[in-house]
Design a protein around this motif. Structure first.
Motif, mmCIF file in Angstrom:
data_model
loop_
_atom_site.group_PDB
_atom_site.id
_atom_site.type_symbol
_atom_site.label_atom_id
_atom_site.label_comp_id
_atom_site.label_asym_id
_atom_site.label_seq_id
_atom_site.Cartn_x
_atom_site.Cartn_y
_atom_site.Cartn_z
ATOM 1 N N TRP A 157 0.886 -1.298 0.071
ATOM 2 C CA TRP A 157 0.045 0.144 0.652
ATOM 3 C C TRP A 157 0.494 1.388 -0.036
ATOM 4 C CZ3 TRP A 157 0.015 3.413 4.492
ATOM 5 C CH2 TRP A 157 -1.217 4.720 4.346
ATOM 6 N N ARG A 158 2.034 0.876 0.713
ATOM 7 C CA ARG A 158 2.556 1.912 1.115
ATOM 8 C C ARG A 158 3.031 2.596 -0.655
ATOM 9 N NH1 ARG A 158 3.835 4.681 6.078
ATOM 10 N NH2 ARG A 158 6.178 5.495 4.812
ATOM 11 N N GLN A 159 4.085 1.620 -0.878
ATOM 12 C CA GLN A 159 4.351 1.940 -2.198
ATOM 13 C C GLN A 159 3.057 2.133 -3.517
ATOM 14 O OE1 GLN A 159 5.775 -2.218 -4.127
ATOM 15 N NE2 GLN A 159 7.062 -0.670 -5.522
ATOM 16 N N ARG A 160 1.993 2.617 -3.380
ATOM 17 C CA ARG A 160 1.461 2.624 -4.147
ATOM 18 C C ARG A 160 0.710 3.492 -4.071
ATOM 19 N NH1 ARG A 160 -1.508 -2.430 -2.908
ATOM 20 N NH2 ARG A 160 -3.231 -1.293 -1.028
ATOM 21 N N VAL A 161 0.799 4.213 -2.904
ATOM 22 C CA VAL A 161 0.593 5.882 -2.551
ATOM 23 C C VAL A 161 1.915 6.162 -3.000
ATOM 24 C CG1 VAL A 161 0.400 7.099 -0.868
ATOM 25 C CG2 VAL A 161 -0.688 5.227 -0.637
ATOM 26 N N GLU A 162 3.455 6.170 -3.121
ATOM 27 C CA GLU A 162 4.306 6.813 -3.303
ATOM 28 C C GLU A 162 4.037 6.873 -4.422
ATOM 29 O OE1 GLU A 162 7.144 4.080 -1.599
ATOM 30 O OE2 GLU A 162 7.372 5.218 0.193
ATOM 31 N N GLN A 163 4.030 5.699 -5.648
ATOM 32 C CA GLN A 163 3.783 5.649 -6.573
ATOM 33 C C GLN A 163 2.668 6.830 -7.433
ATOM 34 O OE1 GLN A 163 3.613 1.012 -8.142
ATOM 35 N NE2 GLN A 163 5.551 1.703 -7.855
ATOM 36 N N ALA A 164 1.747 6.793 -6.964
ATOM 37 C CA ALA A 164 0.458 7.984 -7.133
ATOM 38 C C ALA A 164 1.137 9.099 -6.943
ATOM 39 C CB ALA A 164 -0.071 7.131 -6.662
ATOM 40 N N PHE A 165 1.271 8.908 -6.019
ATOM 41 C CA PHE A 165 1.794 10.930 -5.948
ATOM 42 C C PHE A 165 3.135 11.706 -6.352
ATOM 43 C CE2 PHE A 165 4.452 13.624 -2.953
ATOM 44 C CZ PHE A 165 4.204 14.825 -2.909
ATOM 45 N N ALA A 166 4.650 10.181 -6.966
ATOM 46 C CA ALA A 166 4.755 10.602 -7.534
ATOM 47 C C ALA A 166 5.203 11.305 -9.520
ATOM 48 C CB ALA A 166 6.221 9.968 -7.702
#
Length: 251
Positions: free
Chosen positions: A117-126
């Motif tokens: 989940w944290r990775q998905r959020v980081e990728q979407a934010f980037a």
């Protein structure tokens, strides 16, 4: 038996090719309504629109009926269809509902989200950060990334119904955002808002993240209401500058 077979034939789903055409027409009509190319209150004349969208009258009616179920189109009995109006009362209702559902879903997501989940959020934010500030002609791409970012934030707590409801509310919110972003003198740092939500989320500060998300959700209505109050704007489809109902004065 023959009667039962006839009923079955009526209820049978359309062939896949027909469904594809309906889906395509539905998506194009929805985008045109959300972006304001089809103006709130505008009558949807099937005979005219079938040429514009390159589909049959039957396909277009099916697509419009689906949009009516999304509340983006209103029916007029035997008189056809119109694009759903937009009002400050409607915006207030949508905004309050989004705040209630989305902030609680974010808090739950922060509490239960895992490394993926944290990775998905980081990728979407980037991805959305790379599109900010929003460049002319890139709004559609930005809107898609904006939806992806918001959905990624909530994806740590699986709830298909939450996603379904928020997608519907998001389309309605986008109608108002499209109008608000074109207002003269509308100054807003969306990237800063997204950054605050992201940083609090990544830090596990669910209460602060929820407050930042609520402020973000309420910014569009606040800007729009202010412009209406000051007479700098009128809602599309209205005859004059308006503040229908009580608006968002207390939001």
């Amino acid at each position: 038996m023959a009667k039962r077979s006839a009923l079955y034939a009526i209820a049978a789903p359309a062939p896949s090719s027909a469904r594809t055409l309906i889906e395509h027409a539905y998506a194009r009509l929805r985008d045109d309504i959300v972006s304001g190319q089809l103006v709130p209150g505008e009558k949807l004349r099937v005979e005219h629109l079938k040429e514009r969208y390159g589909v049959s009258a039957g396909t277009l009616r099916e697509a419009i009926t689906r949009l009516a179920s999304d509340a983006l189109v209103v029916t007029e009995g035997q008189r056809g269809f119109r694009v759903a109006p937009i009002t400050t009362e409607d915006l207030e209702d949508i905004t309050n509902l989004r705040v209630q559902i989305e902030t609680e879903a974010l808090r739950q997501s922060i509490r239960t989200g895992d490394a993926q989940w944290r990775q998905r959020v980081e990728q979407a934010f980037a991805a959305i950060s790379a599109e900010e500030p929003i460049a002319p002609g890139r709004r559609h791409a930005w809107e898609q990334l904006n939806t992806r970012f918001h959905e990624a934030l909530l994806s740590g707590h699986a709830s298909p119904w939450t996603v379904h409801v928020l997608r519907l509310l998001s389309r309605h919110t986008e109608r108002y955002r499209s109008f608000a972003m074109a207002l003269p003198g509308c100054v807003r740092d969306v990237h800063a808002e997204h950054t605050a939500i992201f940083e609090y989320t990544m830090a596990g500060q669910d209460a602060r993240a929820a407050l930042a998300l609520e402020a973000h959700i309420r910014t569009t209505p606040d800007l729009l209401i202010q412009a209406l109050r000051e007479g700098r704007a009128s809602l599309p489809g209205s005859a004059a500058p308006l503040l229908e109902g009580k608006g968002l004065q207390d939001s």
